[in-house]
Motif scaffolding. Sequence first.
Motif, PDB file in Angstrom:
ATOM      1  N   ALA A 141       2.253  21.958  23.585  1.00 15.22           N
ATOM      2  CA  ALA A 141       1.382  21.458  24.649  1.00 15.22           C
ATOM      3  C   ALA A 141       1.986  20.210  25.268  1.00 15.22           C
ATOM      4  CB  ALA A 141      -0.015  21.158  24.099  1.00 15.22           C
ATOM      5  N   ILE A 142       1.503  19.893  26.471  1.00 15.02           N
ATOM      6  CA  ILE A 142       2.007  18.718  27.179  1.00 15.02           C
ATOM      7  C   ILE A 142       1.628  17.428  26.461  1.00 15.02           C
ATOM      8  CG2 ILE A 142      -0.036  18.525  28.658  1.00 15.02           C
ATOM      9  CD1 ILE A 142       1.824  17.628  30.912  1.00 15.02           C
ATOM     10  N   SER A 143       0.549  17.441  25.699  1.00 13.72           N
ATOM     11  CA  SER A 143       0.141  16.243  24.962  1.00 13.72           C
ATOM     12  C   SER A 143       1.188  15.868  23.917  1.00 13.72           C
ATOM     13  CB  SER A 143      -1.215  16.473  24.287  1.00 13.72           C
ATOM     14  OG  SER A 143      -1.187  17.614  23.455  1.00 13.72           O
ATOM     15  N   HIS A 144       1.803  16.875  23.279  1.00 17.53           N
ATOM     16  CA  HIS A 144       2.870  16.602  22.317  1.00 17.53           C
ATOM     17  C   HIS A 144       4.072  15.963  23.022  1.00 17.53           C
ATOM     18  CE1 HIS A 144       0.465  19.592  20.156  1.00 17.53           C
ATOM     19  NE2 HIS A 144       1.011  19.139  19.040  1.00 17.53           N
ATOM     20  N   ALA A 145       4.407  16.488  24.203  1.00 16.72           N
ATOM     21  CA  ALA A 145       5.531  15.934  24.969  1.00 16.72           C
ATOM     22  C   ALA A 145       5.251  14.491  25.388  1.00 16.72           C
ATOM     23  CB  ALA A 145       5.806  16.799  26.195  1.00 16.72           C
ATOM     24  N   ALA A 146       3.999  14.207  25.780  1.00 20.47           N
ATOM     25  CA  ALA A 146       3.642  12.846  26.185  1.00 20.47           C
ATOM     26  C   ALA A 146       3.744  11.879  25.011  1.00 20.47           C
ATOM     27  CB  ALA A 146       2.228  12.832  26.766  1.00 20.47           C
ATOM     28  N   VAL A 147       3.240  12.288  23.854  1.00 21.83           N
ATOM     29  CA  VAL A 147       3.316  11.441  22.656  1.00 21.83           C
ATOM     30  C   VAL A 147       4.769  11.198  22.275  1.00 21.83           C
ATOM     31  CG1 VAL A 147       2.809  11.340  20.177  1.00 21.83           C
ATOM     32  CG2 VAL A 147       1.052  12.096  21.778  1.00 21.83           C
ATOM     33  N   TYR A 148       5.583  12.245  22.345  1.00 23.38           N
ATOM     34  CA  TYR A 148       7.010  12.102  22.006  1.00 23.38           C
ATOM     35  C   TYR A 148       7.712  11.173  22.997  1.00 23.38           C
ATOM     36  CZ  TYR A 148      11.886  13.277  21.185  1.00 23.38           C
ATOM     37  OH  TYR A 148      13.230  13.196  20.923  1.00 23.38           O
ATOM     38  N   GLY A 149       7.390  11.297  24.292  1.00 20.07           N
ATOM     39  CA  GLY A 149       8.020  10.446  25.293  1.00 20.07           C
ATOM     40  C   GLY A 149       7.661   8.984  25.105  1.00 20.07           C
ATOM     41  N   ILE A 150       6.374   8.706  24.851  1.00 21.21           N
ATOM     42  CA  ILE A 150       5.943   7.320  24.638  1.00 21.21           C
ATOM     43  C   ILE A 150       6.569   6.761  23.362  1.00 21.21           C
ATOM     44  CG2 ILE A 150       3.945   5.845  24.168  1.00 21.21           C
ATOM     45  CD1 ILE A 150       2.293   7.817  25.873  1.00 21.21           C
ATOM     46  N   GLY A 151       6.572   7.559  22.288  1.00 13.48           N
ATOM     47  CA  GLY A 151       7.172   7.111  21.030  1.00 13.48           C
ATOM     48  C   GLY A 151       8.660   6.828  21.166  1.00 13.48           C
ATOM     49  N   SER A 152       9.372   7.689  21.899  1.00  9.05           N
ATOM     50  CA  SER A 152      10.806   7.475  22.112  1.00  9.05           C
ATOM     51  C   SER A 152      11.058   6.197  22.902  1.00  9.05           C
ATOM     52  CB  SER A 152      11.412   8.678  22.841  1.00  9.05           C
ATOM     53  OG  SER A 152      11.277   9.864  22.080  1.00  9.05           O
ATOM     54  N   GLY A 153      10.209   5.952  23.914  1.00 13.33           N
ATOM     55  CA  GLY A 153      10.354   4.728  24.702  1.00 13.33           C
ATOM     56  C   GLY A 153      10.092   3.477  23.878  1.00 13.33           C
ATOM     57  N   ILE A 154       9.050   3.523  23.044  1.00 16.78           N
ATOM     58  CA  ILE A 154       8.747   2.376  22.188  1.00 16.78           C
ATOM     59  C   ILE A 154       9.865   2.156  21.172  1.00 16.78           C
ATOM     60  CG2 ILE A 154       7.163   1.511  20.411  1.00 16.78           C
ATOM     61  CD1 ILE A 154       4.902   2.844  21.936  1.00 16.78           C
ATOM     62  N   GLY A 155      10.432   3.233  20.663  1.00 17.05           N
ATOM     63  CA  GLY A 155      11.556   3.104  19.725  1.00 17.05           C
ATOM     64  C   GLY A 155      12.741   2.413  20.364  1.00 17.05           C
ATOM     65  N   TRP A 156      13.068   2.788  21.604  1.00 11.21           N
ATOM     66  CA  TRP A 156      14.174   2.139  22.325  1.00 11.21           C
ATOM     67  C   TRP A 156      13.827   0.691  22.625  1.00 11.21           C
ATOM     68  CZ3 TRP A 156      16.067  -0.285  26.632  1.00 11.21           C
ATOM     69  CH2 TRP A 156      17.438  -0.135  26.891  1.00 11.21           C
ATOM     70  N   PHE A 157      12.572   0.441  22.977  1.00 17.56           N
ATOM     71  CA  PHE A 157      12.108  -0.921  23.253  1.00 17.56           C
ATOM     72  C   PHE A 157      12.249  -1.810  22.018  1.00 17.56           C
ATOM     73  CE2 PHE A 157       8.590  -3.961  22.965  1.00 17.56           C
ATOM     74  CZ  PHE A 157       8.781  -4.706  24.113  1.00 17.56           C
ATOM     75  N   LEU A 158      11.833  -1.319  20.861  1.00 22.90           N
ATOM     76  CA  LEU A 158      11.944  -2.100  19.625  1.00 22.90           C
ATOM     77  C   LEU A 158      13.408  -2.376  19.283  1.00 22.90           C
ATOM     78  CD1 LEU A 158       9.251  -0.457  17.309  1.00 22.90           C
ATOM     79  CD2 LEU A 158       9.129  -2.648  18.514  1.00 22.90           C
ATOM     80  N   ALA A 159      14.264  -1.398  19.543  1.00 23.26           N
ATOM     81  CA  ALA A 159      15.683  -1.580  19.236  1.00 23.26           C
ATOM     82  C   ALA A 159      16.300  -2.695  20.072  1.00 23.26           C
ATOM     83  CB  ALA A 159      16.430  -0.260  19.465  1.00 23.26           C
ATOM     84  N   ILE A 160      16.082  -2.652  21.385  1.00 21.07           N
ATOM     85  CA  ILE A 160      16.707  -3.668  22.244  1.00 21.07           C
ATOM     86  C   ILE A 160      16.028  -5.028  22.062  1.00 21.07           C
ATOM     87  CG2 ILE A 160      15.253  -3.233  24.286  1.00 21.07           C
ATOM     88  CD1 ILE A 160      17.781  -3.638  25.993  1.00 21.07           C
ATOM     89  N   LEU A 161      14.724  -5.030  21.744  1.00 18.28           N
ATOM     90  CA  LEU A 161      14.031  -6.299  21.502  1.00 18.28           C
ATOM     91  C   LEU A 161      14.545  -6.961  20.225  1.00 18.28           C
ATOM     92  CD1 LEU A 161      11.760  -8.284  22.279  1.00 18.28           C
ATOM     93  CD2 LEU A 161      10.200  -6.879  20.922  1.00 18.28           C
ATOM     94  N   ALA A 162      14.750  -6.163  19.186  1.00 17.56           N
ATOM     95  CA  ALA A 162      15.227  -6.709  17.908  1.00 17.56           C
ATOM     96  C   ALA A 162      16.635  -7.279  18.044  1.00 17.56           C
ATOM     97  CB  ALA A 162      15.189  -5.614  16.840  1.00 17.56           C
ATOM     98  N   ILE A 163      17.533  -6.534  18.698  1.00 16.08           N
ATOM     99  CA  ILE A 163      18.910  -7.015  18.805  1.00 16.08           C
ATOM    100  C   ILE A 163      18.982  -8.227  19.737  1.00 16.08           C
ATOM    101  CG2 ILE A 163      19.626  -5.552  20.744  1.00 16.08           C
ATOM    102  CD1 ILE A 163      21.692  -6.427  17.603  1.00 16.08           C
TER     103      ILE A 163
END
Length: 237
Positions: A141-163
């Motif tokens: 479902a599209i809800s799974h894709a939305a959750v995955y997209g937001i989670g992937s973005g937050i993961g990238w955000f945490l990575a660049i914020l930490a470094i």
Amino acid sequence: MEYLELFLKAIFIDNMVFAFFLGMCSYLAVSKKVSTAVGLGAAVIFVLAITVPLNFLLDKYILREGALIWLGPEYADYDLSFLTFILFIATIATMVQLVEIIVEKFSPSLYNSLGIFLPLIAVNCAILGGSLFMQQKEFPAISHAAVYGIGSGIGWFLAILAIAAIREKIRYSNVPAPLRGLGITFILTGLMAIGFMSFGGMLTGGDEEESKKQETVQIEEKTAKEVAENTNVSTLK
């Protein structure tokens, strides 16, 4: 629970930077200041949160084989998957242009500090990777894709914020001359990747138990089928 597990996996286990090393150009170039890293990370979250669900709809109703059946039975055999990259990148470029307009309008200082790296989000491999991984995972479902997209973005955000936070502090440290700059940054990235991957044991235990249960059920069904066949053979004799 299913959405929470998918969300946490996208952030920690399938992290775009630490698991797949995607988006490293922006990650290394814009991580010298926390303020700049926060701005770019927020933009990446927005773009991934919008483009992954949109590309899910494109893939489901236009690109994959038989997706055009909603137009009529005569379109059931059409396969437009060869247009995947073109349409995915077009969607991403459109959303990045929208982000660029918004940032320039409401935060000119951030727009100037990000410079060329803001429009380069359109060719950031982490953004395209999110849509391609979504297509590979075949979400129901599209809800799974939305959750995955937001989670992937937050993961990238945490990575660049930490470094970025570490690089700001490390300026005042006595780093050996050969490791200054990108050298120590790559070492820190590797250490943080190990830390993020350590969450794998916490989030994959359920998958292993579920797979074991499925294997047990399959073995029991196979055994019952063999017993039934042997019983039928004995009866015939």
